[in-house]
Design a protein around this motif. Structure first.
Motif, short mmCIF file in Angstrom:
data_model
loop_
_atom_site.label_atom_id
_atom_site.label_comp_id
_atom_site.label_asym_id
_atom_site.label_seq_id
_atom_site.Cartn_x
_atom_site.Cartn_y
_atom_site.Cartn_z
N CYS A 289 0.82 -1.21 0.00
CA CYS A 289 0.00 0.00 0.00
C CYS A 289 0.85 1.26 0.00
CB CYS A 289 -0.95 -0.02 1.19
SG CYS A 289 -2.20 -1.32 1.09
N CYS B 134 1.98 1.73 -3.50
CA CYS B 134 0.87 2.07 -4.41
C CYS B 134 0.33 3.47 -4.15
CB CYS B 134 -0.23 1.02 -4.30
SG CYS B 134 0.22 -0.55 -5.09
N GLU C 184 -13.76 -5.69 -12.01
CA GLU C 184 -12.82 -6.17 -11.00
C GLU C 184 -12.89 -7.69 -10.88
OE1 GLU C 184 -10.65 -4.48 -8.60
OE2 GLU C 184 -10.79 -2.85 -10.08
N TYR D 66 -7.71 -2.43 -9.21
CA TYR D 66 -7.05 -2.78 -7.94
C TYR D 66 -6.90 -4.29 -7.78
CZ TYR D 66 -7.28 2.07 -6.59
OH TYR D 66 -7.10 3.43 -6.56
N LEU E 264 -5.90 -3.45 -0.79
CA LEU E 264 -5.28 -2.32 -1.47
C LEU E 264 -6.32 -1.25 -1.78
CD1 LEU E 264 -2.81 -1.06 -2.89
CD2 LEU E 264 -3.45 -2.37 -4.94
N ALA E 265 -7.46 -1.65 -2.31
CA ALA E 265 -8.51 -0.69 -2.65
C ALA E 265 -9.03 0.03 -1.42
CB ALA E 265 -9.66 -1.41 -3.36
N LYS F 205 -8.58 3.92 -1.14
CA LYS F 205 -9.75 4.65 -1.63
C LYS F 205 -10.99 4.58 -0.74
CE LYS F 205 -7.83 6.28 -5.31
NZ LYS F 205 -7.72 7.75 -5.54
N TYR G 59 -15.02 -3.58 -4.91
CA TYR G 59 -13.65 -4.01 -4.60
C TYR G 59 -13.55 -5.22 -3.68
CZ TYR G 59 -12.71 0.42 -6.83
OH TYR G 59 -12.66 1.45 -7.74
#
Length: 266
Positions: free
Chosen positions: A51, A54, A161, A205, A210-211, A215, A230
């Motif tokens: 993360c 990213c 996704e 993603y 991570l998403a 976010k 996600y």
């Protein structure tokens, strides 16, 4: 934008990878007993590393384009494949293990929790780095309100996704069985290509942790829509890859006639 700014972003990502590797060495020396604890620590470190890098890749994409973003992501995924060991920093890999009977629901839940903690908590480190504004690309980013990457309806985003995650997992399973030369490079290239393909639609993603770390709560979608796209989308795609990969027609395409014939006998 100047190459100096790109260099600072690259150095930050390299530094995050180096610190994560140091953390792994320290944790192995401090936690010598076997069990779930070292596994959870390893997952948290991997998620934090993923993360943090990213977050900085967002800066790279915004200022230097998707091509540079893809190059950096490709190199990072190769590195992570080499150093993470059994960690995945991604909940749906553990869900697959539960479905196939390789792990328990409890371990899946604890691993996912550790990944969320590592991924979400590392933002404070990234925010401090951005606050220093060592590069022009970091100006105003530390406390800037974030915007969602979802550019389509939540249901279409979930399909994107989900399908992309399904393709990623099928590719990984195929490479794992065939063990081709440069398999890790091929896997990284396929994953990066799918991320770039979905970039302007859902953000690409393919990883709920991570998403969420990057976010969650951003303007552009509700919390429920975020979960649908996600979490439900990506996890459904990953779990679906298990029966799909066992289909003789799919195995024939991915692995050849011999593998398909073997699966029929089994």
């Amino acid at each position: 934008m100047s190459t100096t700014a790109l260099g600072i972003s690259a150095l930050f990502m390299v530094g995050c990878c180096a610190l994560a590797q140091i953390a792994r060495v320290i944790s192995r020396r401090l936690v010598t007993r076997e069990g779930l604890v070292p596994i959870l620590i390893n997952e948290a470190i991997a998620a934090a590393e993923l993360c943090a890098c990213c977050f900085e890749l967002i800066i790279v994409a915004d200022n230097f384009g998707v091509s540079m973003y893809a190059i950096c992501l490709f190199l990072l995924t190769i590195w992570w494949g080499r150093v993470w060991g059994d960690a995945s920093a991604c909940p749906y890999t553990h869900m697959e293990d539960v479905v196939e009977g390789r792990t328990s629901f409890k371990e899946m839940a604890l691993r996912s929790w550790a990944e969320l903690m590592g991924g979400c908590c590392v933002y404070r480190v990234v925010q401090l780095f951005w606050w220093l504004e060592l590069a022009e690309t970091h100006r105003g980013r530390a406390f800037e309100a974030c915007n969602a990457d979802l550019q389509v309806s939540p249901y279409l985003g979930a399909v994107i996704e989900g399908v992309a995650t399904l393709l990623c997992r099928l590719a990984s399973k195929t490479i794992s069985e065939k063990e081709p030369r440069f398999g890790s490079y091929i896997d990284s290239f396929i994953g990066t290509s799918l991320v770039v393909a979905a970039f302007n639609f859902s953000g690409g993603y393919f990883n709920p942790v991570l998403a969420t770390a990057l976010k969650w709560g951003c303007r552009g979608h509700t919390h429920l829509e975020h979960i649908i796209v996600y979490w439900i989308g990506a996890c459904a795609g990953a779990v679906l890859s298990i029966p799909v990969f066992k289909l003789p027609a799919v195995r024939r395409i991915l692995l050849g006639e011999e593998a398909a014939s073997k699966s029929k006998k089994d």
